[in-house]
Design a protein around this motif. Sequence first.
Motif, PDB file in Angstrom:
ATOM      1  N   GLU A 127       0.850  -1.196   0.000  1.00 53.22           N
ATOM      2  CA  GLU A 127       0.000   0.000   0.000  1.00 53.22           C
ATOM      3  C   GLU A 127       0.885   1.246   0.000  1.00 53.22           C
ATOM      4  N   GLU A 128       0.262   2.411  -0.246  1.00 50.08           N
ATOM      5  CA  GLU A 128       1.088   3.621  -0.334  1.00 50.08           C
ATOM      6  C   GLU A 128       1.813   3.918   0.964  1.00 50.08           C
ATOM      7  N   ASN A 129       1.091   3.822   2.065  1.00 47.82           N
ATOM      8  CA  ASN A 129       1.747   3.961   3.369  1.00 47.82           C
ATOM      9  C   ASN A 129       1.444   2.723   4.195  1.00 47.82           C
ATOM     10  N   PRO A 130       2.202   1.633   3.954  1.00 48.19           N
ATOM     11  CA  PRO A 130       1.843   0.375   4.628  1.00 48.19           C
ATOM     12  C   PRO A 130       1.966   0.486   6.143  1.00 48.19           C
ATOM     13  N   THR A 131       0.997  -0.115   6.852  1.00 47.93           N
ATOM     14  CA  THR A 131       1.029  -0.093   8.321  1.00 47.93           C
ATOM     15  C   THR A 131       1.190  -1.504   8.872  1.00 47.93           C
ATOM     16  N   THR A 132       1.425  -2.490   7.998  1.00 47.37           N
ATOM     17  CA  THR A 132       1.606  -3.872   8.449  1.00 47.37           C
ATOM     18  C   THR A 132       2.989  -4.352   8.037  1.00 47.37           C
ATOM     19  N   THR A 133       3.723  -4.902   8.996  1.00 49.72           N
ATOM     20  CA  THR A 133       5.050  -5.457   8.709  1.00 49.72           C
ATOM     21  C   THR A 133       4.932  -6.980   8.709  1.00 49.72           C
ATOM     22  N   ILE A 134       5.451  -7.634   7.659  1.00 43.72           N
ATOM     23  CA  ILE A 134       5.384  -9.098   7.575  1.00 43.72           C
ATOM     24  C   ILE A 134       6.791  -9.630   7.335  1.00 43.72           C
ATOM     25  N   VAL A 135       7.326 -10.357   8.336  1.00 37.37           N
ATOM     26  CA  VAL A 135       8.703 -10.864   8.242  1.00 37.37           C
ATOM     27  C   VAL A 135       8.708 -12.353   8.584  1.00 37.37           C
ATOM     28  N   ARG A 136       9.842 -13.003   8.318  1.00 38.41           N
ATOM     29  CA  ARG A 136       9.971 -14.430   8.625  1.00 38.41           C
ATOM     30  C   ARG A 136      10.930 -14.611   9.798  1.00 38.41           C
ATOM     31  N   ARG A 137      10.669 -15.643  10.584  1.00 37.96           N
ATOM     32  CA  ARG A 137      11.435 -15.835  11.813  1.00 37.96           C
ATOM     33  C   ARG A 137      12.883 -16.248  11.504  1.00 37.96           C
ATOM     34  N   GLY A 138      13.767 -15.988  12.488  1.00 32.73           N
ATOM     35  CA  GLY A 138      15.160 -16.394  12.337  1.00 32.73           C
ATOM     36  C   GLY A 138      15.924 -15.568  11.324  1.00 32.73           C
ATOM     37  N   GLN A 139      15.394 -14.388  10.988  1.00 30.76           N
ATOM     38  CA  GLN A 139      16.042 -13.542   9.977  1.00 30.76           C
ATOM     39  C   GLN A 139      15.893 -12.091  10.426  1.00 30.76           C
ATOM     40  N   PRO A 140      17.004 -11.308  10.422  1.00 30.25           N
ATOM     41  CA  PRO A 140      16.916  -9.940  10.955  1.00 30.25           C
ATOM     42  C   PRO A 140      16.042  -9.023  10.100  1.00 30.25           C
ATOM     43  N   PHE A 141      15.426  -8.026  10.763  1.00 30.85           N
ATOM     44  CA  PHE A 141      14.702  -6.975  10.024  1.00 30.85           C
ATOM     45  C   PHE A 141      14.984  -5.636  10.700  1.00 30.85           C
ATOM     46  N   ASN A 142      14.799  -4.565   9.941  1.00 30.35           N
ATOM     47  CA  ASN A 142      15.228  -3.242  10.407  1.00 30.35           C
ATOM     48  C   ASN A 142      14.066  -2.371  10.867  1.00 30.35           C
ATOM     49  N   GLY A 143      14.385  -1.497  11.842  1.00 29.99           N
ATOM     50  CA  GLY A 143      13.399  -0.538  12.316  1.00 29.99           C
ATOM     51  C   GLY A 143      14.090   0.746  12.753  1.00 29.99           C
ATOM     52  N   VAL A 144      13.278   1.741  13.030  1.00 25.67           N
ATOM     53  CA  VAL A 144      13.822   3.025  13.479  1.00 25.67           C
ATOM     54  C   VAL A 144      12.851   3.597  14.518  1.00 25.67           C
ATOM     55  N   VAL A 145      13.412   4.267  15.534  1.00 23.25           N
ATOM     56  CA  VAL A 145      12.549   4.914  16.521  1.00 23.25           C
ATOM     57  C   VAL A 145      13.019   6.368  16.681  1.00 23.25           C
ATOM     58  N   ARG A 146      12.052   7.290  16.677  1.00 23.13           N
ATOM     59  CA  ARG A 146      12.387   8.710  16.886  1.00 23.13           C
ATOM     60  C   ARG A 146      11.809   9.146  18.222  1.00 23.13           C
ATOM     61  N   PHE A 147      12.668   9.847  19.005  1.00 28.11           N
ATOM     62  CA  PHE A 147      12.252  10.303  20.343  1.00 28.11           C
ATOM     63  C   PHE A 147      11.973  11.803  20.316  1.00 28.11           C
ATOM     64  N   THR A 148      11.426  12.304  21.425  1.00 34.82           N
ATOM     65  CA  THR A 148      11.102  13.741  21.475  1.00 34.82           C
ATOM     66  C   THR A 148      12.318  14.577  21.887  1.00 34.82           C
ATOM     67  N   ARG A 149      13.460  13.919  22.246  1.00 33.64           N
ATOM     68  CA  ARG A 149      14.704  14.644  22.513  1.00 33.64           C
ATOM     69  C   ARG A 149      15.861  13.785  22.014  1.00 33.64           C
ATOM     70  N   PRO A 150      17.063  14.348  21.884  1.00 30.95           N
ATOM     71  CA  PRO A 150      18.202  13.550  21.395  1.00 30.95           C
ATOM     72  C   PRO A 150      18.486  12.357  22.310  1.00 30.95           C
ATOM     73  N   PHE A 151      18.941  11.259  21.685  1.00 30.20           N
ATOM     74  CA  PHE A 151      19.266  10.014  22.391  1.00 30.20           C
ATOM     75  C   PHE A 151      20.712  10.105  22.894  1.00 30.20           C
ATOM     76  N   ASP A 152      20.900   9.835  24.196  1.00 34.37           N
ATOM     77  CA  ASP A 152      22.240   9.879  24.798  1.00 34.37           C
ATOM     78  C   ASP A 152      22.661   8.453  25.126  1.00 34.37           C
ATOM     79  N   GLU A 153      23.635   7.946  24.360  1.00 33.92           N
ATOM     80  CA  GLU A 153      24.029   6.534  24.487  1.00 33.92           C
ATOM     81  C   GLU A 153      24.531   6.196  25.886  1.00 33.92           C
ATOM     82  N   ASN A 154      25.121   7.184  26.579  1.00 37.56           N
ATOM     83  CA  ASN A 154      25.682   6.915  27.908  1.00 37.56           C
ATOM     84  C   ASN A 154      24.621   6.922  28.998  1.00 37.56           C
TER      85      ASN A 154
END
Length: 705
Positions: free
Chosen positions: A30-57
């Motif tokens: 679809e133009e803006n798909p809202t369903t993710t379909i993946v197979r087990r045992g295989q990596p898949f990618n994602g991204v998360v955006r926060f409301t402030r910068p992420f501090d690794e420490n």
Amino acid sequence: MEPLQVDVVHFYPKENAQPHNTIKFEVVNEENPTTTIVRRGQPFNGVVRFTRPFDENEDIVQLMFTLGDKPQMDTQGAMFIHREAVTDKHMWTAKLLDVQSDTVSFEVSTPITAPVGSWALRVITRLKSSSDKAFYDFDQDIYILFNPWNPDDQTYMEDTDLLQEYVLNDVGKVWVGPIKTTRGKPWFYGQFDAAVLPACMFMLDRAEMPFHQRGDPVKMARVISRIVNSNDDAGVLVGRWDGEYEDGTAPSEWTGSVDILAQYLETQQEVPYGQCWVFAGVVTTVCRALGIPSRVVSNLVSAHDANSSLTVDKYYTETMEEMDYDPNNANGADSIWNYHVWNDVWMTRPDLPPGYGGWQAIDATPQETSSGMYQCGPASLEAIKQGVIGLGYDVEFMLASVNADLMRWRKDPEAETGFTMVDTNNYHIGRMVLTKKPYVFDPLGDEDRQDITGEYKHREGTASERLALMNGVRYSERAKRYYAIAGNLSNEITFKLRDIDTVPIGHDFRVTVDIENTSREGHNIKAALSATSVFYNGVKSEVVKKVEGKIFVGPGKREQISILVKSDEYLPKLVEYCNMKISAMAIVDETKQSWADDDDFQVLKPNINIKFNEDLIINEPSLAVLSFVNPLERTLMGCEFRITSSALEGRTMRITAPDTPPHAPVTAELPFQPKKLGTINIIATFKSNELKDINGAASVEVLEG
């Protein structure tokens, strides 16, 4: 400082679908798909955006995947996103890939045994210096499926090219009809349709399958064989075989599985009506959607062994009238179906000794219960072939289906058991087992037919085939008794019922028996010949014609007896699919030698021809013409075509056609506007008050403008 607040989570449904072999699912395109379909045992990618910068420490981010409403150890995966995450095929991990101020990219790996289903995600954030947490619930679907491309998955198929057919092909053929006239009926599986995965989830919930078992394809296949019929737990399809379908859809009218699954999901009620190939078509759709390799299998001349004797027994009175019940089995008589359709699914079998993995038979048509429910399989084809009946599940029933001996018994007051054996036929059952050949689709002929009889049994008459059946008999006390009697039959007179190959609808046919007397004395013979219309599962409908008589055959002489059956005698008595059974019985006065035989054939109907007037060009309107000639001497009324294609809006259309006089063409026009390039398949069925179960299909290329 407060814990991170999540602004948005995104899983790149389209980009992940490509390496996961799920790109054909409609919802990820679809133009803006809202369903993710993946197979087990295989990596898949994602991204998360926060409301402030992420501090690794300072910031800790945890992903919590859960399946079902009461997640336990097997149905949840919790992991922190960090750079050093080491992937392990048995663990959930989340690896930090990149940080851009407030946006974090990551890669999720799932265990190779993860249960299959629609998983929920919660993101939990906190600071290293505090125990306060913030929660964010992701509101889109994440489906995790079986992964037959991965060598560690239980559904793995070494020849991964075959997965193009057994997982990714959404159109196929099911062989139906008696042995001499069997033909492929096109079927639209449509496993990538938007309704299918939600319908599968609803089915598994309705079957009350525990979430933690949904990663085991053996248990999954057994549950699917149970929930596709409605007998125990309001499953998908109601089976019916009596020709009365007014309050639902007649089995012969369906063109594919999607309409059935969509109706089941929408109404949450059983769908009327199915027969064996409809059950099998839906099973293939469900298995392929979930990622279990699957094929539809047709067994021509299929035994239904109701009493586990590994024989199909027919009983006759003293005068050789056929009895319509089994005097030795109160639960019902054995029967022989013209053909029966089930499924093979592919998986390893860690629950069995080595060597029994690969194709496994499952059958969703409700015939006999197994462990108290209408389910059947998975039965290893290797176990069926070798006659090893002790291995789960239902190997004995499947062995009888393809390889039982047909035994005929005549009532005899002087015999110890009350019956003497008339004859035994080792070759009648399981004449041919067929499936669709990979990579080929022949809408008009049978170029795509593959004979897999050799995967179910050794060649008929070979020592190995007898040994496999006797191996099964050895484990069954009841079967031993039946086979002990079959050893001693002698016959001076030979009888042969002539085969009828093809009878076009509206033509007459003749039933003939050839008799030869090889003895030195003349004999008087009583004989009966009959023609009956039958449903494909072997149940008789009406006797069309029956003749009885006596004949004298001199020593060393040959004679024949026959009857002519006219079209106006059988046409009013034909039932769906136009199957006929011819039967002959005889008894020799002087020696009491008895004989019986029967044969099935189908009165043949025309196919629907689908023609396009010009080349199909993408996004340009076009017209398809559907036609065939009315073969009957009467007018067809209430004519309707049903057409299914992935290129039609809404998948399925119905078009009425005018009343059609005898021998005139029945035609309908189908307006068409193809939306994508490549091959499109069209599958059609036709019904009228006088003529039903007419089929046709076409494949056509859509070209650039």
